[in-house]
Enzyme design. Structure first.
Site, PDB file in Angstrom:
ATOM      1  N   GLY A  45       0.843  -1.179   0.000  1.00 47.22           N
ATOM      2  CA  GLY A  45       0.000   0.000   0.000  1.00 47.22           C
ATOM      3  C   GLY A  45       0.881   1.233   0.000  1.00 47.22           C
ATOM      4  O   GLY A  45       2.055   1.163   0.397  1.00 47.22           O
ATOM      5  N   GLN A  50       3.076  10.089   1.211  1.00 49.01           N
ATOM      6  CA  GLN A  50       4.386   9.414   1.258  1.00 49.01           C
ATOM      7  C   GLN A  50       5.260   9.769   0.060  1.00 49.01           C
ATOM      8  O   GLN A  50       6.464   9.536   0.100  1.00 49.01           O
ATOM      9  CB  GLN A  50       4.209   7.886   1.324  1.00 49.01           C
ATOM     10  N   CYS A  92       5.847  -0.162   7.297  1.00 45.60           N
ATOM     11  CA  CYS A  92       5.467   0.964   6.454  1.00 45.60           C
ATOM     12  C   CYS A  92       6.673   1.323   5.586  1.00 45.60           C
ATOM     13  O   CYS A  92       7.802   1.301   6.070  1.00 45.60           O
ATOM     14  CB  CYS A  92       5.088   2.145   7.347  1.00 45.60           C
ATOM     15  N   LEU A  93       6.436   1.661   4.326  1.00 49.89           N
ATOM     16  CA  LEU A  93       7.548   1.994   3.428  1.00 49.89           C
ATOM     17  C   LEU A  93       8.295   3.250   3.891  1.00 49.89           C
ATOM     18  O   LEU A  93       9.434   3.472   3.489  1.00 49.89           O
ATOM     19  CB  LEU A  93       7.049   2.171   1.990  1.00 49.89           C
ATOM     20  N   HIS A 134      -4.365   1.275   7.605  1.00 48.06           N
ATOM     21  CA  HIS A 134      -3.028   1.869   7.635  1.00 48.06           C
ATOM     22  C   HIS A 134      -2.932   3.014   6.616  1.00 48.06           C
ATOM     23  O   HIS A 134      -2.453   4.108   6.932  1.00 48.06           O
ATOM     24  CB  HIS A 134      -1.987   0.779   7.337  1.00 48.06           C
ATOM     25  N   GLU A 135      -3.419   2.754   5.384  1.00 44.65           N
ATOM     26  CA  GLU A 135      -3.300   3.779   4.336  1.00 44.65           C
ATOM     27  C   GLU A 135      -4.222   4.972   4.615  1.00 44.65           C
ATOM     28  O   GLU A 135      -3.845   6.119   4.391  1.00 44.65           O
ATOM     29  CB  GLU A 135      -3.596   3.180   2.953  1.00 44.65           C
ATOM     30  N   HIS A 138      -2.686   7.370   6.961  1.00 42.53           N
ATOM     31  CA  HIS A 138      -1.689   8.257   6.343  1.00 42.53           C
ATOM     32  C   HIS A 138      -2.333   9.572   5.872  1.00 42.53           C
ATOM     33  O   HIS A 138      -1.701  10.622   5.923  1.00 42.53           O
ATOM     34  CB  HIS A 138      -1.057   7.584   5.116  1.00 42.53           C
TER      35      HIS A 138
HETATM   36 NI    NI Z   1       2.589   3.375   5.623  1.00 45.52          NI
END
Ligand code: NI
Length: 175
Positions: A45, A50, A92-93, A134-135, A138
């Site tokens: 995701g 981000q 998380c990225l 999670h997304e 963000h």
């Molecule tokens: Ni994330």
């Protein structure tokens, strides 16, 4: 086009994102960039903030974990229903190599606009439900570490400080 993913410490990760008024070519290009960047990083995701874009747009692709769920584009998403609780490991990225247990709803229903500008609903449980939550977090400037126990956060302190330093060193270049 693959874009640089912001690391913890970047200001863009802590802002509330603006609603998308019209799903136009700029939004479609943003979505393509999100998919390219997520796939290049082997993520499940990715949210627009981000990659430094403060708009309520994110993508989720859990096909490797739950093949019954197709990749999905969510514009202005809202959680419209939820059930139960699950605790599971999350990453998380924007936090390379950091993981922690996060409590989430076990099932959620989300309403959003799709790439065609039409409203739709998607629902699911387990990993897919976790990725959706999670997304969507963000887009409110919320990060998975906000859900960790104080002890776990304490244990991560050194790693978080290093990430912050790294992202501040990059800040002058990217943002
Ligand atoms: Ni994330």
């Amino acid at each position: 086009m693959k874009r640089e993913i912001a690391l913890f410490g970047a200001q863009c990760l802590r802002q509330a994102c603006a609603q998308v008024a019209v799903v136009d070519d700029a939004i479609r290009a943003l979505v393509a960039d999100l998919f390219d960047s997520m796939q290049a990083a082997a993520g499940v995701g990715l949210a627009a903030p981000q990659i430094g874009v403060l708009k309520q747009v994110c993508v989720v692709d859990v096909t490797a974990h739950q093949p019954n769920h197709q990749p999905v584009v969510l514009i202005n998403p809202k959680i419209t229903g939820h059930e139960g609780e699950q605790i599971g490991e999350e990453g998380c990225l924007s936090f390379p190599d950091l993981y922690g247990d996060v409590k989430r709803y076990s099932w959620v229903e989300v309403e959003a606009l799709g790439l065609d500008g039409q409203s739709f609903k998607t629902a699911g449980e387990g990993f897919y439900a976790r990725a959706l939550q999670h997304e969507i977090d963000h887009l409110d400037g919320k990060l998975f570490i906000d859900h960790l126990s104080p002890l776990k956060r304490q244990l991560m302190r050194g790693a978080l400080r290093r990430l912050k330093k790294e992202s501040q060193a990059k800040a002058s270049v990217i943002y």
